[in-house]
Scaffold this motif. Structure first.
Motif, PDB file in Angstrom:
ATOM      1  N   GLU A 244      27.210 -34.097  40.942  1.00  0.00           N
ATOM      2  CA  GLU A 244      26.430 -32.926  40.090  1.00  0.00           C
ATOM      3  C   GLU A 244      26.226 -34.245  38.710  1.00  0.00           C
ATOM      4  O   GLU A 244      25.361 -33.888  37.546  1.00  0.00           O
ATOM      5  N   ARG A 245      27.172 -34.461  37.785  1.00  0.00           N
ATOM      6  CA  ARG A 245      27.143 -34.974  36.357  1.00  0.00           C
ATOM      7  C   ARG A 245      26.318 -36.303  36.354  1.00  0.00           C
ATOM      8  O   ARG A 245      25.888 -36.345  35.941  1.00  0.00           O
ATOM      9  N   TYR A 246      26.110 -36.396  37.815  1.00  0.00           N
ATOM     10  CA  TYR A 246      25.881 -38.215  38.213  1.00  0.00           C
ATOM     11  C   TYR A 246      24.436 -38.024  38.067  1.00  0.00           C
ATOM     12  O   TYR A 246      23.615 -38.511  37.965  1.00  0.00           O
ATOM     13  N   TYR A 266      21.213 -27.576  23.164  1.00  0.00           N
ATOM     14  CA  TYR A 266      22.344 -27.127  23.652  1.00  0.00           C
ATOM     15  C   TYR A 266      22.841 -28.244  24.426  1.00  0.00           C
ATOM     16  O   TYR A 266      22.669 -28.358  25.221  1.00  0.00           O
ATOM     17  N   PRO A 267      24.543 -27.043  23.926  1.00  0.00           N
ATOM     18  CA  PRO A 267      25.587 -27.697  25.049  1.00  0.00           C
ATOM     19  C   PRO A 267      25.461 -27.062  26.371  1.00  0.00           C
ATOM     20  O   PRO A 267      25.432 -25.734  26.179  1.00  0.00           O
ATOM     21  N   SER A 268      25.930 -28.014  27.712  1.00  0.00           N
ATOM     22  CA  SER A 268      26.017 -26.873  28.884  1.00  0.00           C
ATOM     23  C   SER A 268      23.903 -26.547  29.131  1.00  0.00           C
ATOM     24  O   SER A 268      24.288 -26.050  30.755  1.00  0.00           O
ATOM     25  N   CYS A 269      23.562 -27.061  28.744  1.00  0.00           N
ATOM     26  CA  CYS A 269      21.997 -26.603  29.179  1.00  0.00           C
ATOM     27  C   CYS A 269      21.333 -27.452  29.726  1.00  0.00           C
ATOM     28  O   CYS A 269      21.312 -29.123  28.777  1.00  0.00           O
ATOM     29  N   THR A 270      20.853 -27.364  31.063  1.00  0.00           N
ATOM     30  CA  THR A 270      20.422 -28.534  31.851  1.00  0.00           C
ATOM     31  C   THR A 270      18.661 -28.659  32.267  1.00  0.00           C
ATOM     32  O   THR A 270      17.914 -28.941  32.563  1.00  0.00           O
ATOM     33  N   ASN A 271      18.045 -27.765  30.865  1.00  0.00           N
ATOM     34  CA  ASN A 271      16.654 -27.264  31.202  1.00  0.00           C
ATOM     35  C   ASN A 271      15.531 -28.953  30.013  1.00  0.00           C
ATOM     36  O   ASN A 271      16.433 -29.543  29.404  1.00  0.00           O
ATOM     37  N   THR A 272      14.763 -29.005  30.388  1.00  0.00           N
ATOM     38  CA  THR A 272      13.540 -30.276  30.252  1.00  0.00           C
ATOM     39  C   THR A 272      12.724 -29.192  29.231  1.00  0.00           C
ATOM     40  O   THR A 272      12.149 -28.353  29.540  1.00  0.00           O
ATOM     41  N   ALA A 292      10.847 -24.173  23.034  1.00  0.00           N
ATOM     42  CA  ALA A 292      12.147 -23.544  23.634  1.00  0.00           C
ATOM     43  C   ALA A 292      11.964 -24.159  25.056  1.00  0.00           C
ATOM     44  O   ALA A 292      11.317 -24.094  25.726  1.00  0.00           O
ATOM     45  N   CYS A 293      13.489 -23.716  25.967  1.00  0.00           N
ATOM     46  CA  CYS A 293      14.099 -23.575  26.813  1.00  0.00           C
ATOM     47  C   CYS A 293      13.553 -22.412  27.633  1.00  0.00           C
ATOM     48  O   CYS A 293      14.031 -20.886  26.867  1.00  0.00           O
ATOM     49  N   ALA A 294      13.276 -22.153  28.605  1.00  0.00           N
ATOM     50  CA  ALA A 294      12.904 -20.550  28.874  1.00  0.00           C
ATOM     51  C   ALA A 294      14.248 -19.539  29.771  1.00  0.00           C
ATOM     52  O   ALA A 294      13.826 -18.304  29.092  1.00  0.00           O
ATOM     53  N   ASP A 295      15.563 -20.525  29.900  1.00  0.00           N
ATOM     54  CA  ASP A 295      16.319 -19.658  30.874  1.00  0.00           C
ATOM     55  C   ASP A 295      16.963 -19.247  29.712  1.00  0.00           C
ATOM     56  O   ASP A 295      17.350 -17.959  29.470  1.00  0.00           O
ATOM     57  N   ALA A 296      17.302 -19.535  28.720  1.00  0.00           N
ATOM     58  CA  ALA A 296      18.375 -19.185  26.976  1.00  0.00           C
ATOM     59  C   ALA A 296      17.462 -19.828  25.965  1.00  0.00           C
ATOM     60  O   ALA A 296      17.883 -19.235  24.745  1.00  0.00           O
ATOM     61  N   ALA A 297      16.689 -19.389  25.868  1.00  0.00           N
ATOM     62  CA  ALA A 297      15.603 -19.428  24.608  1.00  0.00           C
ATOM     63  C   ALA A 297      15.566 -20.134  23.591  1.00  0.00           C
ATOM     64  O   ALA A 297      16.526 -19.696  22.420  1.00  0.00           O
ATOM     65  N   HIS A 298      16.511 -21.482  23.784  1.00  0.00           N
ATOM     66  CA  HIS A 298      16.863 -22.070  23.075  1.00  0.00           C
ATOM     67  C   HIS A 298      15.692 -22.638  22.171  1.00  0.00           C
ATOM     68  O   HIS A 298      15.361 -23.675  22.617  1.00  0.00           O
ATOM     69  N   VAL A 299      15.960 -22.768  20.532  1.00  0.00           N
ATOM     70  CA  VAL A 299      14.632 -23.056  20.193  1.00  0.00           C
ATOM     71  C   VAL A 299      15.017 -24.159  19.478  1.00  0.00           C
ATOM     72  O   VAL A 299      16.005 -24.305  18.886  1.00  0.00           O
ATOM     73  N   PHE A 300      14.528 -24.906  18.756  1.00  0.00           N
ATOM     74  CA  PHE A 300      14.278 -26.714  18.568  1.00  0.00           C
ATOM     75  C   PHE A 300      13.099 -27.172  18.428  1.00  0.00           C
ATOM     76  O   PHE A 300      11.659 -27.082  18.838  1.00  0.00           O
ATOM     77  N   CYS A 301      13.142 -28.545  18.352  1.00  0.00           N
ATOM     78  CA  CYS A 301      12.467 -28.929  17.244  1.00  0.00           C
ATOM     79  C   CYS A 301      11.412 -30.673  18.350  1.00  0.00           C
ATOM     80  O   CYS A 301      12.879 -31.350  18.811  1.00  0.00           O
ATOM     81  N   PHE A 302      10.072 -30.860  18.659  1.00  0.00           N
ATOM     82  CA  PHE A 302      10.355 -31.922  19.956  1.00  0.00           C
ATOM     83  C   PHE A 302       9.977 -33.041  19.619  1.00  0.00           C
ATOM     84  O   PHE A 302      10.266 -34.097  19.930  1.00  0.00           O
ATOM     85  N   GLY A 303      10.090 -33.021  17.884  1.00  0.00           N
ATOM     86  CA  GLY A 303       9.399 -33.885  17.886  1.00  0.00           C
ATOM     87  C   GLY A 303      10.414 -34.832  16.468  1.00  0.00           C
ATOM     88  O   GLY A 303      10.349 -36.281  16.407  1.00  0.00           O
ATOM     89  N   CYS A 304      11.640 -34.144  16.535  1.00  0.00           N
ATOM     90  CA  CYS A 304      12.584 -34.835  16.156  1.00  0.00           C
ATOM     91  C   CYS A 304      13.645 -34.479  16.035  1.00  0.00           C
ATOM     92  O   CYS A 304      14.170 -33.377  16.778  1.00  0.00           O
ATOM     93  N   PRO A 305      15.185 -34.964  15.829  1.00  0.00           N
ATOM     94  CA  PRO A 305      16.170 -34.391  16.209  1.00  0.00           C
ATOM     95  C   PRO A 305      16.844 -33.580  15.651  1.00  0.00           C
ATOM     96  O   PRO A 305      17.991 -32.957  15.606  1.00  0.00           O
ATOM     97  N   ILE A 306      15.853 -32.533  14.613  1.00  0.00           N
ATOM     98  CA  ILE A 306      16.744 -30.692  14.325  1.00  0.00           C
ATOM     99  C   ILE A 306      16.640 -30.167  15.127  1.00  0.00           C
ATOM    100  O   ILE A 306      14.863 -30.326  15.796  1.00  0.00           O
ATOM    101  N   ASP A 307      17.733 -29.763  15.346  1.00  0.00           N
ATOM    102  CA  ASP A 307      18.004 -28.434  17.002  1.00  0.00           C
ATOM    103  C   ASP A 307      17.472 -27.142  16.220  1.00  0.00           C
ATOM    104  O   ASP A 307      18.713 -26.074  16.267  1.00  0.00           O
TER     105      ASP A 307
END
Length: 559
Positions: A244-246, A266-272, A292-307
């Motif tokens: 599964e990790r592969y 976000y750690p342990s999140c596999t959403n795209t 933001a990804c739907a499952d856990a509503a993790h908010v981050f910037c799509f355009g840069c590494p600022i999470d």
């Protein structure tokens, strides 16, 4: 030798054929509590569709991304007439660029296949044996003895070869990696380099779990043949976690190659997240693509590494500011000190809440934690705590004075940037205190648990607005002087003043006789603060679209 070559274990063929479901993120509106009219208390308008400062995006699960990958693999497999596992490796080799792969494969299929590690390189032709030197023989040709000797030699050679193969077959297999001669199960890729299955499993597990590698080549030295997915799955038959990790690494590699896709940081999140609007570099000059990804509503910037949500400042300017803060780290450490002295009695004061309205316990002097000025001026039209007096920088003549003015200007903006960051963290710590207040309200009044949720909602809004204010100071630092900057700072001032007023209400002590009045005040102020935050974000976003903002420094990505 047991070589895996069939496709019955190939993961892409095991996917279901149902349509891909894409759930769009709804900016938190679906998570609001809608009991006893609680959500209605905080409505700021019935807007339909996306706001001007929002960007359209979709959240994809790992399963959905794997289906997209499977479709790409099937497409190439049908065009080239190769097995899906081979097609998948060809696409990975070309960073999932189908058009580029097709052009190069049609030009020289063997060259691309060898470079991708799915075909053995052609062997160099062996040179013919050197011709024997001619010798004079009798005109009657070779004698009978000579012919008999040649025949016997040929027969002896055949017997020798047959004997050598028998000896080789009778010898036990010794793994070149572990040198264990008791191994009976071996595996090999198309290069026919045999190794025991135990070494294969340990090698693949190490690559996947330790090195996070999804491209696994043969263990033999200088061999670039790649282990295809069926081979990897067979080697990890009893290790589902590593398999599964592969698969997750394969998805990450695919997402990294597609401009409009980004893996959730976000750690342990596999959403795209898919965001077509922010797929190009030029688009990032006119938007802040917060997703933001739907499952856990993790908010981050799509355009840069600022999470994190760094609206209203665009990515390029945000990165410039963060780099400047890192360069001036010693100054920043000094500024981030948690204690200051009262400007009236010089007593040391420690800030223990998010509100900037401070009262010295010794002399009762009320002042602003940010500018150390009297608090009485912060509720009037003279309020200008957010604004820096640029006159000192303009009037500076000699180099030393200009350097000092430049440092003071930076400290002005950084102090307020860091203060809102600290206040936001303290606001989050208020949740525990707020819950106690909510419980106290239930005991001392007739309000239900749902009806006292207004306090938690207010803390959420204060935190969100402080993050907005934090980044407005980074943006103001780089804005060029002019009317546009003054209007920007007017909106910034109004939002900041409203946030401080709401923060004071949240931290005020509970009086059982005025709970209902407090509830109404907090609710009204929360709605107002939300509206001021929207005005701040909308005006800034429109400014990007209209090209109103100009910078006092060269910004990468801007004309």
């Amino acid at each position: 030798m047991s070589s895996v070559s069939d496709d019955e274990n190939y993961s892409y063929e095991e996917e279901e054929d149902d349509e891909m479901d894409v759930d769009e993120y709804d900016d938190g509106s679906a998570s609001e509590i809608e009991v006893d009219g609680f959500a209605d208390d905080f409505k700021v308008g019935n807007s339909s569709g996306l706001k001007v400062y929002e960007v359209e995006h979709s959240s994809l699960s790992q399963h959905q991304v794997e289906k997209i990958m499977a479709a790409e693999v099937d497409h190439i497999s049908n065009i080239f007439g190769v097995e899906p596992a081979v097609a998948a490796e060809l696409l990975r080799h070309m960073n999932w660029n189908k058009e580029k792969l097709t052009d190069k494969y049609m030009d020289n299929a063997s060259q691309i296949a060898v470079a991708a590690g799915v075909e053995c390189p052609p062997r160099e032709p062996t040179p013919p044996p050197p011709k024997a030197s001619s010798s004079r023989q009798s005109s009657t040709g070779p004698t009978r003895t000579t012919r008999r000797s040649a025949a016997e030699t040929t027969k002896a050679s055949k017997v020798a070869k047959r004997g050598a193969s028998l000896v080789e077959a009778s010898q036990p297999f010794v793994c070149p990696i572990c040198f264990d001669d008791s191994q009976t199960e071996t595996s090999a890729l198309m290069c026919e380099h045999k190794f025991c299955t135990s070494c294969w499993k340990e090698y693949i597990t190490s690559k996947v779990r330790t090195e996070a590698e999804a491209t696994i080549t043969c263990m033999a030295e200088d061999c670039n043949i790649v282990a295809l997915d069926p081979f990897v799955k067979a080697a990890l038959a009893d290790d589902r976690e590593t398999w599964e990790r592969y698969q997750e690494l394969l998805v990450r590699q695919f997402v990294a190659c597609i401009p409009h896709l980004k893996f959730c940081p976000y750690p342990s999140c596999t959403n795209t997240v898919s965001c077509t609007a922010a797929a190009t570099r030029s688009a990032l000059a006119a938007m802040v693509p917060i997703v933001a990804c739907a499952d856990a509503a993790h908010v981050f910037c799509f355009g840069c590494p600022i999470d994190a949500d760094h609206r209203p400042i665009v990515c390029a300017v945000a990165k410039m500011w963060l780099q400047k803060c890192r360069d001036d780290s010693e100054t920043a450490n000094w500024i981030k000190s948690n204690t200051k002295e009262c400007s009236k009695c010089q007593s040391t004061i420690e800030k223990n809440g998010g509100c900037n309205h401070m009262t010295c316990k010794k002399c009762k002097y009320e002042f602003c934690w940010v500018c150390m000025g009297p608090w009485s001026e912060h509720g009037t039209s003279w309020y200008s705590c957010n604004r820096y007096d640029e006159k000192a920088s303009v009037d500076a003549r000699d180099a030393q004075t200009r350097s000092r003015a430049s440092l003071e200007r930076y400290l002005h903006y950084y102090n307020r940037w860091a203060n809102h960051e600290q206040s936001a963290k303290l606001s989050m710590e208020l949740y525990a205190k707020t819950e106690k207040k909510m419980e106290e309200m239930q005991v001392t009044s007739e309000l239900t648990w749902i009806q006292v949720q207004f306090m938690k909602k207010a803390v959420d809004v204060v935190f969100k607005c402080r993050m907005t204010l934090k980044w407005t100071y980074a943006m103001a630092y780089y804005l060029a002087l002019g009317n546009e900057k003054e209007l920007f700072e007017d909106n910034q001032r109004d939002l900041e003043r409203a946030v401080e007023e709401l923060s004071e209400l949240i931290e005020a002590p509970i009086d059982p006789e005025t709970i209902m009045t407090l509830r109404q005040k907090v609710t009204d102020k929360t709605v107002y603060v939300q509206k001021r935050n929207e005005i701040m974000l909308e005006d800034t976003a429109k400014g990007y679209l209209d090209g109103r903002w100009s910078w006092n420094a060269t910004v990468d990505g801007f004309d």
